[in-house]
Write a protein that holds these residues in place. Structure first.
Motif, PDB file in Angstrom:
ATOM      1  N   UNK A  40     -71.149  39.471  -7.548  1.00  0.00           N
ATOM      2  CA  UNK A  40     -69.916  39.946  -8.185  1.00  0.00           C
ATOM      3  C   UNK A  40     -70.262  40.809  -9.383  1.00  0.00           C
ATOM      4  N   UNK A  41     -69.581  41.962  -9.486  1.00  0.00           N
ATOM      5  CA  UNK A  41     -69.785  42.835 -10.638  1.00  0.00           C
ATOM      6  C   UNK A  41     -68.503  43.079 -11.426  1.00  0.00           C
ATOM      7  N   UNK A  42     -67.351  42.901 -10.798  1.00  0.00           N
ATOM      8  CA  UNK A  42     -66.084  43.247 -11.436  1.00  0.00           C
ATOM      9  C   UNK A  42     -65.775  42.291 -12.582  1.00  0.00           C
ATOM     10  N   UNK A  43     -65.031  42.781 -13.546  1.00  0.00           N
ATOM     11  CA  UNK A  43     -64.480  41.931 -14.596  1.00  0.00           C
ATOM     12  C   UNK A  43     -63.062  42.424 -14.880  1.00  0.00           C
ATOM     13  N   UNK A  44     -62.305  41.627 -15.627  1.00  0.00           N
ATOM     14  CA  UNK A  44     -60.905  41.977 -15.872  1.00  0.00           C
ATOM     15  C   UNK A  44     -60.764  43.317 -16.575  1.00  0.00           C
ATOM     16  N   UNK A  45     -61.745  43.698 -17.396  1.00  0.00           N
ATOM     17  CA  UNK A  45     -61.677  44.973 -18.094  1.00  0.00           C
ATOM     18  C   UNK A  45     -61.683  46.158 -17.146  1.00  0.00           C
ATOM     19  N   UNK A  46     -62.411  46.038 -16.033  1.00  0.00           N
ATOM     20  CA  UNK A  46     -62.443  47.132 -15.063  1.00  0.00           C
ATOM     21  C   UNK A  46     -61.079  47.330 -14.419  1.00  0.00           C
ATOM     22  N   UNK A  47     -60.393  46.232 -14.128  1.00  0.00           N
ATOM     23  CA  UNK A  47     -59.057  46.334 -13.537  1.00  0.00           C
ATOM     24  C   UNK A  47     -58.062  46.845 -14.573  1.00  0.00           C
ATOM     25  N   UNK A  48     -58.167  46.364 -15.801  1.00  0.00           N
ATOM     26  CA  UNK A  48     -57.257  46.824 -16.857  1.00  0.00           C
ATOM     27  C   UNK A  48     -57.384  48.334 -17.062  1.00  0.00           C
ATOM     28  N   UNK A  49     -58.601  48.881 -16.881  1.00  0.00           N
ATOM     29  CA  UNK A  49     -58.799  50.321 -17.056  1.00  0.00           C
ATOM     30  C   UNK A  49     -58.027  51.124 -16.023  1.00  0.00           C
ATOM     31  N   UNK A  50     -57.803  50.552 -14.841  1.00  0.00           N
ATOM     32  CA  UNK A  50     -56.994  51.246 -13.829  1.00  0.00           C
ATOM     33  C   UNK A  50     -55.578  51.457 -14.354  1.00  0.00           C
ATOM     34  N   UNK A  51     -55.007  50.421 -14.958  1.00  0.00           N
ATOM     35  CA  UNK A  51     -53.642  50.520 -15.474  1.00  0.00           C
ATOM     36  C   UNK A  51     -53.542  51.507 -16.641  1.00  0.00           C
ATOM     37  N   UNK A  52     -54.678  51.838 -17.253  1.00  0.00           N
ATOM     38  CA  UNK A  52     -54.681  52.761 -18.387  1.00  0.00           C
ATOM     39  C   UNK A  52     -54.880  54.213 -17.962  1.00  0.00           C
ATOM     40  N   UNK A  53     -55.042  54.470 -16.666  1.00  0.00           N
ATOM     41  CA  UNK A  53     -55.237  55.847 -16.219  1.00  0.00           C
ATOM     42  C   UNK A  53     -54.015  56.682 -16.585  1.00  0.00           C
ATOM     43  N   UNK A  54     -54.215  57.840 -17.243  1.00  0.00           N
ATOM     44  CA  UNK A  54     -53.064  58.665 -17.616  1.00  0.00           C
ATOM     45  C   UNK A  54     -52.340  59.168 -16.374  1.00  0.00           C
ATOM     46  N   UNK A  55     -51.056  59.019 -16.369  1.00  0.00           N
ATOM     47  CA  UNK A  55     -50.281  59.468 -15.227  1.00  0.00           C
ATOM     48  C   UNK A  55     -50.017  58.390 -14.204  1.00  0.00           C
ATOM     49  N   UNK A  56     -50.768  57.286 -14.251  1.00  0.00           N
ATOM     50  CA  UNK A  56     -50.526  56.215 -13.287  1.00  0.00           C
ATOM     51  C   UNK A  56     -49.324  55.396 -13.729  1.00  0.00           C
ATOM     52  N   UNK A  57     -48.346  55.287 -12.849  1.00  0.00           N
ATOM     53  CA  UNK A  57     -47.154  54.479 -13.108  1.00  0.00           C
ATOM     54  C   UNK A  57     -47.240  53.239 -12.225  1.00  0.00           C
ATOM     55  N   UNK A  58     -47.521  52.077 -12.794  1.00  0.00           N
ATOM     56  CA  UNK A  58     -47.731  50.886 -11.962  1.00  0.00           C
ATOM     57  C   UNK A  58     -46.615  50.615 -10.972  1.00  0.00           C
ATOM     58  N   UNK A  59     -45.376  50.920 -11.350  1.00  0.00           N
ATOM     59  CA  UNK A  59     -44.252  50.585 -10.477  1.00  0.00           C
ATOM     60  C   UNK A  59     -44.257  51.393  -9.182  1.00  0.00           C
ATOM     61  N   UNK A  60     -44.841  52.596  -9.225  1.00  0.00           N
ATOM     62  CA  UNK A  60     -44.844  53.441  -8.028  1.00  0.00           C
ATOM     63  C   UNK A  60     -46.243  53.715  -7.489  1.00  0.00           C
ATOM     64  N   UNK A  61     -47.283  53.499  -8.298  1.00  0.00           N
ATOM     65  CA  UNK A  61     -48.641  53.882  -7.912  1.00  0.00           C
ATOM     66  C   UNK A  61     -49.554  52.692  -7.635  1.00  0.00           C
TER      67      UNK A  61
END
Length: 305
Positions: A40-61
């Protein structure tokens, strides 16, 4: 208007993801990594960074898929120029991957993207076959490099005129600028400080004491920025950058060896980093004593309305 949910096989339901789902998503990705990569390499910070991508709207993306009976997370996907689809090993072979690829491609088209990419481990034969069957073609090769260190790694002499020390508070803006300038040669776009920090210095796993910086005449000319995820059992160097006019002097190799030794002192007996064919850095890491643990392929598909 964005498609809210994919068309799923019977027995599953879908909805958008939120930041409250980060821990569950991390667990899902960890299960996938354990089966495909053996660790295993993933950690919660890696997933949190996805939600911080500019332009990404969690409700639709983003989308989460749950098992109707147990309500457990079975898969998730996100799309924002790039995309990722992860299906839990216990739910593969039921059509979830294909359904999520349909959703990703439709959402990308709605967002005006001309193409979409997926990164797939070469060892995941099922996923490779699926994306190829959908018209994805190889675009970039990526390698997870490994440095085994049962004994304390040696560190070469400091290149003349160079001062090396660990990252300190206040160094972050200069490190951001150095990395963006160095990565301009191959990255698709420059990252703002806020986006970059979410992937590096603002992550809970960021380890400043394991992140050596190189200075010449008081100016930052090199950096090796590290993450420490104890549950992985090894060190990880997230980014290595050297100012263009300072390359060819052994700075990157010196910084890597500093990081390796620091991880060894912290009890880690191996250290990894990712690189890919666009960077041209594979030979550098091989000369530093690293080997290829496994590869992945970045597949791309051109989209047409």
């Amino acid at each position: 208007m964005a498609t809210s949910t994919p068309t799923l096989p019977p027995g599953y339901r879908a909805g958008p993801a939120t930041v409250d789902d980060i821990a569950a998503i991390s667990a899902l990705v960890a299960d996938c990594e354990q089966v495909v990569e053996g660790r295993v390499r993933v950690d919660a910070g890696a997933v949190a960074a996805v939600f911080a991508r500019p332009g990404l709207a969690p409700n639709s993306d983003t989308v989460l898929v749950r098992d109707d009976r147990a309500g457990r997370l079975a898969a998730w996907a996100w799309v924002d120029r790039r995309s990722e689809v992860d299906v839990h090993p216990g739910h593969r072979g039921r059509g979830l991957g294909a359904a999520l690829l349909d959703w990703v491609e439709e959402r990308a088209l709605q967002a005006g993207s001309a193409g979409i990419v997926q990164t797939v481990p070469d060892s995941d034969a099922g996923a490779v076959a699926l994306v190829r069957s959908r018209g994805y073609v190889p675009h970039v090769t990526a390698w997870l490099m490994e440095f085994a260190m049962p004994d304390e790694p040696s560190v070469p002499e400091v290149p003349p005129g160079l001062v090396v020390r660990q990252l300190r508070p206040g160094d972050e803006p200069a490190a951001h600028l150095l990395v963006q300038d160095a990565f301009d040669e191959w990255q698709e776009r420059r990252q703002s400080y806020a986006e970059w920090a979410k992937h590096t210095v603002d992550r809970p796993a960021f380890a400043p004491a394991l992140s050596p910086l190189a200075f010449r005449d008081g100016q930052l000319v090199g950096a090796a920025l590290s993450l420490d995820v104890p549950e992985s059992g090894e060190g990880y160097v997230a980014q290595v950058a050297v100012r263009r006019d300072q390359r060819g002097q052994g700075i990157a190799r010196h910084l890597l060896r500093h990081a390796f030794r620091a991880f060894h002192h912290a009890g880690r007996r191996s250290c990894t980093l990712w690189t890919h064919s666009d960077t041209g850095a594979l030979d550098l890491y091989l000369r530093a004593g690293m080997t290829v643990r496994h590869g992945s392929t970045v597949f791309r598909k051109e989209l047409r309305a």
